[in-house]
Scaffold this motif. Sequence first.
Motif, mmCIF file in Angstrom:
data_model
loop_
_atom_site.group_PDB
_atom_site.id
_atom_site.type_symbol
_atom_site.label_atom_id
_atom_site.label_comp_id
_atom_site.label_asym_id
_atom_site.label_seq_id
_atom_site.Cartn_x
_atom_site.Cartn_y
_atom_site.Cartn_z
ATOM 1 N N UNK A 93 0.823 -1.210 0.000
ATOM 2 C CA UNK A 93 0.000 0.000 0.000
ATOM 3 C C UNK A 93 0.860 1.263 0.000
ATOM 4 N N UNK A 94 1.969 1.228 0.716
ATOM 5 C CA UNK A 94 2.848 2.397 0.815
ATOM 6 C C UNK A 94 3.730 2.538 -0.427
ATOM 7 N N UNK A 95 3.905 1.460 -1.170
ATOM 8 C CA UNK A 95 4.693 1.505 -2.394
ATOM 9 C C UNK A 95 6.188 1.386 -2.192
ATOM 10 N N UNK A 96 6.570 0.657 -1.135
ATOM 11 C CA UNK A 96 7.994 0.427 -0.913
ATOM 12 C C UNK A 96 8.547 -0.517 -1.973
ATOM 13 N N UNK A 97 9.861 -0.469 -2.161
ATOM 14 C CA UNK A 97 10.528 -1.277 -3.174
ATOM 15 C C UNK A 97 10.892 -2.667 -2.697
ATOM 16 N N UNK A 98 12.082 -3.052 -2.982
ATOM 17 C CA UNK A 98 12.600 -4.401 -2.757
ATOM 18 C C UNK A 98 12.491 -4.845 -1.295
ATOM 19 N N UNK A 99 12.291 -6.151 -1.115
ATOM 20 C CA UNK A 99 12.281 -6.789 0.208
ATOM 21 C C UNK A 99 13.360 -7.860 0.218
ATOM 22 N N UNK A 100 14.172 -7.870 1.273
ATOM 23 C CA UNK A 100 15.199 -8.891 1.449
ATOM 24 C C UNK A 100 15.025 -9.469 2.848
ATOM 25 N N UNK A 101 14.899 -10.792 2.949
ATOM 26 C CA UNK A 101 14.705 -11.397 4.267
ATOM 27 C C UNK A 101 15.673 -12.552 4.501
ATOM 28 N N UNK A 102 15.994 -12.753 5.786
ATOM 29 C CA UNK A 102 16.924 -13.814 6.170
ATOM 30 C C UNK A 102 16.240 -15.172 6.240
ATOM 31 N N UNK A 103 15.008 -15.220 6.758
ATOM 32 C CA UNK A 103 14.284 -16.486 6.885
ATOM 33 C C UNK A 103 12.874 -16.317 6.341
ATOM 34 N N UNK A 104 12.322 -17.397 5.809
ATOM 35 C CA UNK A 104 11.003 -17.341 5.172
ATOM 36 C C UNK A 104 9.889 -17.685 6.155
ATOM 37 N N UNK A 105 8.680 -17.321 5.770
ATOM 38 C CA UNK A 105 7.494 -17.692 6.550
ATOM 39 C C UNK A 105 7.345 -19.206 6.603
ATOM 40 N N UNK A 106 7.653 -19.860 5.499
ATOM 41 C CA UNK A 106 7.575 -21.318 5.453
ATOM 42 C C UNK A 106 8.534 -21.946 6.466
ATOM 43 N N UNK A 107 9.740 -21.403 6.551
ATOM 44 C CA UNK A 107 10.694 -21.907 7.538
ATOM 45 C C UNK A 107 10.168 -21.696 8.948
ATOM 46 N N UNK A 108 9.625 -20.508 9.220
ATOM 47 C CA UNK A 108 9.112 -20.211 10.554
ATOM 48 C C UNK A 108 8.004 -21.172 10.949
ATOM 49 N N UNK A 109 7.084 -21.421 10.047
ATOM 50 C CA UNK A 109 5.994 -22.361 10.329
ATOM 51 C C UNK A 109 6.562 -23.735 10.668
ATOM 52 N N UNK A 110 7.541 -24.177 9.910
ATOM 53 C CA UNK A 110 8.157 -25.485 10.165
ATOM 54 C C UNK A 110 8.852 -25.507 11.525
ATOM 55 N N UNK A 111 9.627 -24.467 11.831
ATOM 56 C CA UNK A 111 10.341 -24.418 13.115
ATOM 57 C C UNK A 111 9.370 -24.438 14.284
ATOM 58 N N UNK A 112 8.319 -23.629 14.196
ATOM 59 C CA UNK A 112 7.353 -23.553 15.295
ATOM 60 C C UNK A 112 6.631 -24.885 15.470
ATOM 61 N N UNK A 113 6.318 -25.541 14.370
ATOM 62 C CA UNK A 113 5.685 -26.858 14.440
ATOM 63 C C UNK A 113 6.604 -27.853 15.140
ATOM 64 N N UNK A 114 7.887 -27.831 14.780
ATOM 65 C CA UNK A 114 8.864 -28.729 15.420
ATOM 66 C C UNK A 114 8.981 -28.464 16.915
ATOM 67 N N UNK A 115 8.743 -27.213 17.322
ATOM 68 C CA UNK A 115 8.830 -26.845 18.745
ATOM 69 C C UNK A 115 7.511 -27.067 19.482
ATOM 70 N N UNK A 116 6.481 -27.490 18.751
ATOM 71 C CA UNK A 116 5.180 -27.729 19.372
ATOM 72 C C UNK A 116 4.398 -26.459 19.665
ATOM 73 N N UNK A 117 4.704 -25.372 18.969
ATOM 74 C CA UNK A 117 4.019 -24.102 19.167
ATOM 75 C C UNK A 117 2.709 -24.105 18.379
ATOM 76 N N UNK A 118 1.627 -23.684 19.019
ATOM 77 C CA UNK A 118 0.327 -23.604 18.366
ATOM 78 C C UNK A 118 0.400 -22.642 17.183
ATOM 79 N N UNK A 119 -0.114 -23.046 16.025
ATOM 80 C CA UNK A 119 -0.063 -22.168 14.852
ATOM 81 C C UNK A 119 -0.823 -20.861 15.078
ATOM 82 N N UNK A 120 -0.387 -19.818 14.407
ATOM 83 C CA UNK A 120 -1.030 -18.512 14.448
ATOM 84 C C UNK A 120 -2.417 -18.593 13.829
#
Length: 159
Positions: A93-120
């Motif tokens: 919405x704001x029209x920002x440019x490029x995004x660079x990230x260290x870890x993905x949402x997919x990775x986070x979901x997998x890590x939290x699942x492995x730790x037994x954390x209830x999904x968001x």
Amino acid sequence: MSDTDLKHLRRCIELAKTALEKGDEPFGSVLVSANGDVLAEDHNHVAGGDHTQHPEFALARWAAGNMTSEERGKATVYTSGEHCPMCAAAHGWVGLGRIVYASSSEQLVQWLSEMGVTPSRVRNLPIQDVIRDTIIDGPVPELAEQVRQLHRQFHARRC
């Protein structure tokens, strides 16, 4: 991934560590201008119960109030973790440019699942499923592991 990209991503991880030290979820982000100047940075502030206090959202709001449309389009947002749908929408919405990230949402979901954390309650979607016409780079395997360790520390404290 350039040395400059890695430098800014390492700063995001430092900000995520700061959030963790303050008892918050470990996320950090940096907004960088087209000429390489760091314009703003932040970390998560959700520990108080307001789960909209993400650093990517805060940077989008800062950019909307402090940058021209052209400047926003040429800026880069660096972040320790891929934008959630709320933050991706704000970025778009704001029209920002490029995004660079260290870890993905997919990775986070997998890590939290492995730790037994209830999904968001909110689905983790790739940024491309929320906004289009944005250059997106990530994850970065050697940095993603550092982010994973921060999430382990955070959730170990909550048990």
